[in-house]
Write a protein that holds these residues in place. Structure first.
Motif, PDB file in Angstrom:
ATOM      1  N   UNK A 104      54.606  37.963  71.526  1.00 30.22           N
ATOM      2  CA  UNK A 104      55.872  37.396  71.973  1.00 30.22           C
ATOM      3  C   UNK A 104      56.185  36.000  71.499  1.00 30.22           C
ATOM      4  N   UNK A 105      55.251  35.386  70.752  1.00 30.21           N
ATOM      5  CA  UNK A 105      55.417  33.983  70.347  1.00 30.21           C
ATOM      6  C   UNK A 105      55.814  33.135  71.559  1.00 30.21           C
ATOM      7  N   UNK A 106      55.116  33.360  72.676  1.00 30.11           N
ATOM      8  CA  UNK A 106      55.444  32.644  73.915  1.00 30.11           C
ATOM      9  C   UNK A 106      54.582  31.407  74.130  1.00 30.11           C
ATOM     10  N   UNK A 107      53.449  31.297  73.440  1.00 26.17           N
ATOM     11  CA  UNK A 107      52.633  30.094  73.535  1.00 26.17           C
ATOM     12  C   UNK A 107      51.939  29.839  72.204  1.00 26.17           C
ATOM     13  N   UNK A 120      57.086  25.950  82.298  1.00 24.47           N
ATOM     14  CA  UNK A 120      55.968  26.193  83.214  1.00 24.47           C
ATOM     15  C   UNK A 120      55.138  27.356  82.705  1.00 24.47           C
ATOM     16  N   UNK A 121      53.830  27.291  82.980  1.00 25.26           N
ATOM     17  CA  UNK A 121      52.936  28.415  82.674  1.00 25.26           C
ATOM     18  C   UNK A 121      52.076  28.689  83.897  1.00 25.26           C
ATOM     19  N   UNK A 132      60.190  24.700  72.058  1.00 24.56           N
ATOM     20  CA  UNK A 132      58.876  24.815  72.683  1.00 24.56           C
ATOM     21  C   UNK A 132      58.708  23.640  73.648  1.00 24.56           C
ATOM     22  N   UNK A 133      58.069  23.893  74.789  1.00 26.17           N
ATOM     23  CA  UNK A 133      57.797  22.851  75.780  1.00 26.17           C
ATOM     24  C   UNK A 133      56.324  22.481  75.739  1.00 26.17           C
ATOM     25  N   UNK A 141      49.308  22.103  73.896  1.00 25.32           N
ATOM     26  CA  UNK A 141      49.562  23.454  74.399  1.00 25.32           C
ATOM     27  C   UNK A 141      51.076  23.551  74.541  1.00 25.32           C
ATOM     28  N   UNK A 142      51.680  24.417  73.724  1.00 25.28           N
ATOM     29  CA  UNK A 142      53.125  24.595  73.719  1.00 25.28           C
ATOM     30  C   UNK A 142      53.485  25.960  74.299  1.00 25.28           C
ATOM     31  N   UNK A 143      54.617  25.999  74.992  1.00 25.95           N
ATOM     32  CA  UNK A 143      55.092  27.239  75.597  1.00 25.95           C
ATOM     33  C   UNK A 143      56.608  27.332  75.430  1.00 25.95           C
TER      34      UNK A 143
END
Length: 176
Positions: free
Chosen positions: A120-123, A142-143, A38-39, A136-138
């Motif tokens: 999607x467990x994307x964020x 980039x978001x 996660x970023x 805030x993890x992604x």
């Protein structure tokens, strides 16, 4: 006297593994889908991350069922990567996004997932035991502006003070 000190210590440590008043961790949490990298897109800064950019967290399953946490960030002042390895365990059961994480022996802090992209467990939006902690993890470095605006709206609605919010530079992670 020793029992009293042990009790006070236990109460103090338990306070660091709670959930902020009025907030609920996500339910239906799926550990296997949460594992991986996660970023960090945004955060409220703290001494343990001060001056770090390009922060990421990698989660993997340990043999005992706990989760290994590897936090990594680039220290611009010294020009090198820093890494911290910790261990997380569930507080309320594996289907609730409330864990306690330790990077220093028996001392744990809360890790509360209060918003998660279930499809999607994307964020993920994460806090600690109080509203001084916010991430805030992604899955991507980039978001979109819309995703950032949604995060800020939810954080404000939950009572976070975003005056000190840091948008985390991810220029080194984009090249990986």
């Amino acid at each position: 006297m020793r029992s009293l000190l042990a009790g006070i210590t236990a109460l103090a440590l338990a306070g660091c593994t709670g959930v902020p008043d009025g907030m609920e961790p996500v339910t239906g949490f799926d550990t296997q889908r949460y594992l991986g990298t996660w970023y960090e897109i945004a955060r409220l800064d703290h001494s343990f991350e001060e001056g770090l950019s390009n922060v990421s967290a990698r989660y993997s399953l340990n043999e005992d069922g706990s989760i290994e946490v590897v936090n990594r960030g680039y220290d611009d002042k010294v020009g090198k990567w820093k890494e911290a390895v910790g261990r997380a365990v569930f507080v309320e059961g594996e289907s609730t996004g409330h864990l306690k994480v330790s990077f220093f022996g028996p001392f744990y802090d809360s890790y509360v997932v209060f918003e998660l992209d279930e499809a999607g467990y994307s964020y993920a939006y994460v806090t600690g035991y109080d509203r001084d902690y916010l991430w805030f993890l992604s899955r991507t470095p980039e978001v979109s502006e819309e995703a950032l605006a949604s995060f800020k709206d939810r954080a404000k609605a939950e009572g976070f003070d975003l005056g000190e919010l840091i948008l985390v530079e991810q220029d080194r992670n984009k090249a990986e």
